[in-house]
Scaffold this motif. Structure first.
Motif, PDB file in Angstrom:
ATOM      1  N   LYS A   1      44.416  36.386  40.459  1.00  0.00           N
ATOM      2  CA  LYS A   1      43.479  36.853  39.444  1.00  0.00           C
ATOM      3  C   LYS A   1      42.442  37.753  40.100  1.00  0.00           C
ATOM      4  N   ILE A   2      42.320  38.996  39.616  1.00  0.00           N
ATOM      5  CA  ILE A   2      41.303  39.924  40.098  1.00  0.00           C
ATOM      6  C   ILE A   2      40.625  40.559  38.902  1.00  0.00           C
ATOM      7  N   ASP A   3      39.305  40.339  38.811  1.00  0.00           N
ATOM      8  CA  ASP A   3      38.523  40.857  37.679  1.00  0.00           C
ATOM      9  C   ASP A   3      39.146  40.397  36.366  1.00  0.00           C
TER      10      ASP A   3
ATOM     11  N   GLY B   1      52.544  25.027  44.050  1.00  0.00           N
ATOM     12  CA  GLY B   1      51.225  24.450  43.825  1.00  0.00           C
ATOM     13  C   GLY B   1      50.216  24.789  44.901  1.00  0.00           C
ATOM     14  N   GLU B   2      50.680  25.379  45.988  1.00  0.00           N
ATOM     15  CA  GLU B   2      49.791  25.739  47.093  1.00  0.00           C
ATOM     16  C   GLU B   2      48.922  26.941  46.721  1.00  0.00           C
ATOM     17  N   VAL B   3      47.717  26.997  47.251  1.00  0.00           N
ATOM     18  CA  VAL B   3      46.835  28.156  47.111  1.00  0.00           C
ATOM     19  C   VAL B   3      46.543  28.692  48.509  1.00  0.00           C
ATOM     20  N   PHE B   4      46.742  29.995  48.703  1.00  0.00           N
ATOM     21  CA  PHE B   4      46.351  30.637  49.951  1.00  0.00           C
ATOM     22  C   PHE B   4      45.497  31.860  49.607  1.00  0.00           C
ATOM     23  N   TYR B   5      44.922  32.496  50.626  1.00  0.00           N
ATOM     24  CA  TYR B   5      43.930  33.536  50.374  1.00  0.00           C
ATOM     25  C   TYR B   5      44.332  34.854  51.026  1.00  0.00           C
ATOM     26  N   GLN B   6      44.429  35.890  50.212  1.00  0.00           N
ATOM     27  CA  GLN B   6      44.706  37.230  50.679  1.00  0.00           C
ATOM     28  C   GLN B   6      43.389  38.006  50.813  1.00  0.00           C
ATOM     29  N   GLY B   7      43.517  39.257  51.292  1.00  0.00           N
ATOM     30  CA  GLY B   7      42.338  40.111  51.425  1.00  0.00           C
ATOM     31  C   GLY B   7      41.753  40.058  52.824  1.00  0.00           C
ATOM     32  N   TYR B   8      41.166  41.159  53.257  1.00  0.00           N
ATOM     33  CA  TYR B   8      40.586  41.217  54.594  1.00  0.00           C
ATOM     34  C   TYR B   8      39.388  40.285  54.736  1.00  0.00           C
ATOM     35  N   ASN B   9      38.811  39.901  53.605  1.00  0.00           N
ATOM     36  CA  ASN B   9      37.717  38.928  53.622  1.00  0.00           C
ATOM     37  C   ASN B   9      38.164  37.550  53.147  1.00  0.00           C
ATOM     38  N   GLN B  10      39.465  37.391  52.986  1.00  0.00           N
ATOM     39  CA  GLN B  10      40.046  36.125  52.521  1.00  0.00           C
ATOM     40  C   GLN B  10      39.371  35.641  51.233  1.00  0.00           C
ATOM     41  N   ASP B  11      39.207  36.570  50.302  1.00  0.00           N
ATOM     42  CA  ASP B  11      38.482  36.268  49.070  1.00  0.00           C
ATOM     43  C   ASP B  11      39.345  36.405  47.817  1.00  0.00           C
ATOM     44  N   GLU B  12      40.681  36.463  47.994  1.00  0.00           N
ATOM     45  CA  GLU B  12      41.583  36.614  46.861  1.00  0.00           C
ATOM     46  C   GLU B  12      42.546  35.427  46.819  1.00  0.00           C
ATOM     47  N   PRO B  13      42.204  34.361  46.067  1.00  0.00           N
ATOM     48  CA  PRO B  13      43.092  33.195  46.006  1.00  0.00           C
ATOM     49  C   PRO B  13      44.409  33.511  45.295  1.00  0.00           C
ATOM     50  N   VAL B  14      45.495  33.045  45.876  1.00  0.00           N
ATOM     51  CA  VAL B  14      46.834  33.259  45.321  1.00  0.00           C
ATOM     52  C   VAL B  14      47.495  31.895  45.136  1.00  0.00           C
ATOM     53  N   LEU B  15      48.010  31.650  43.946  1.00  0.00           N
ATOM     54  CA  LEU B  15      48.682  30.394  43.632  1.00  0.00           C
ATOM     55  C   LEU B  15      50.193  30.574  43.710  1.00  0.00           C
ATOM     56  N   VAL B  16      50.872  29.659  44.415  1.00  0.00           N
ATOM     57  CA  VAL B  16      52.336  29.626  44.387  1.00  0.00           C
ATOM     58  C   VAL B  16      52.722  28.863  43.115  1.00  0.00           C
ATOM     59  N   VAL B  17      53.040  29.605  42.074  1.00  0.00           N
ATOM     60  CA  VAL B  17      53.297  29.012  40.766  1.00  0.00           C
ATOM     61  C   VAL B  17      54.582  28.198  40.757  1.00  0.00           C
ATOM     62  N   ASP B  18      55.629  28.754  41.369  1.00  0.00           N
ATOM     63  CA  ASP B  18      56.932  28.085  41.316  1.00  0.00           C
ATOM     64  C   ASP B  18      57.850  28.666  42.370  1.00  0.00           C
ATOM     65  N   ILE B  19      58.900  27.941  42.689  1.00  0.00           N
ATOM     66  CA  ILE B  19      60.009  28.448  43.489  1.00  0.00           C
ATOM     67  C   ILE B  19      61.255  28.180  42.666  1.00  0.00           C
ATOM     68  N   LEU B  20      61.749  29.214  42.019  1.00  0.00           N
ATOM     69  CA  LEU B  20      62.832  29.088  41.053  1.00  0.00           C
ATOM     70  C   LEU B  20      64.184  28.992  41.752  1.00  0.00           C
ATOM     71  N   ASP B  21      64.998  28.033  41.317  1.00  0.00           N
ATOM     72  CA  ASP B  21      66.349  27.899  41.874  1.00  0.00           C
ATOM     73  C   ASP B  21      67.137  29.179  41.665  1.00  0.00           C
TER      74      ASP B  21
END
Length: 209
Positions: free
Chosen positions: A168-170, A130-150
């Motif tokens: 999500k990009i474009d 459920g966490e969201v962190f940001y990738q990219g050199y400008n920190q403009d690409e949100p990434v969602l941790v959808v799940d951690i599968l057993d």
């Protein structure tokens, strides 16, 4: 009779209030992102891809991690190559620089682009569903941790504690599966209209760190 009914109603209400205040038994799992660092644990990663111009591609870790946990690998899809410099830091795995079309045998870990402050977060050290962190050199690409599968089975190989990321990009959604002490095992790039679904899968790993 009326008092008994009121008591039962009060008892049920109390149970309901307790239940909604209790912590969720399926609480989000948290794992250390350092155990999922891409292309850190093996010397060579062979992949097969569907719906790409060049189906097979290889990632070679040319320089394992040094004392500062900086390592270098090369992505080669038989047409072109890109050299990447990554580092495992206290708060995450960072891309320090990348060098398209450069000689993968050259050590770029001390290059000026790799030693400046311009970095891109790849994975935080703490990954939680459920966490969201940001990738990219400008920190403009949100990434969602959808799940951690057993457990997760891919190409007849079973993996445990698999992290699933979504970005999500474009007009595309990128879904990435990472396994501990392996890194990326599966990547999907899906267009919003459903016409494109590009898949890259790891099929072999050689050597260990």
């Amino acid at each position: 009779m009326k008092k008994k009914s009121s008591f039962i109603l009060s008892f049920i209400t109390c149970l309901f209030l307790i239940s909604i205040q209790m912590p969720d038994a399926q609480a989000a799992t948290t794992v250390d992102g350092a155990n999922y660092a891409p292309y850190y644990f093996h010397d060579v990663y062979n992949h097969v891809a569907d719906f790409m111009e060049f189906d097979d591609y290889e990632v070679t870790r040319n320089y394992p991690a040094d004392e500062a946990k900086i390592y270098q690998f090369n992505f080669d899809n038989n047409a072109t190559n890109t050299v990447y410099v990554y580092q495992i830091q206290e708060d995450g795995i960072y891309e320090l620089a990348y060098f398209p079309h450069e000689n993968p045998t050259v050590d770029y870990r001390n290059h000026s682009d790799s030693t400046d402050s311009y970095q891109s977060l790849i994975l935080p050290r703490s990954l939680t569903t459920g966490e969201v962190f940001y990738q990219g050199y400008n920190q403009d690409e949100p990434v969602l941790v959808v799940d951690i599968l057993d457990s997760f089975t891919h190409l007849d190989t079973a993996y445990q504690n698999v992290v699933v990321l979504e970005k999500k990009i474009d007009n595309y959604t990128y879904i990435t599966y990472l396994a501990p002490h392996t890194g990326i095992i599966l990547e999907n790039k899906v267009s919003d209209d459903g016409q494109f679904n590009i898949t890259g899968s790891i099929i072999n790993r050689v050597g260990e760190f």
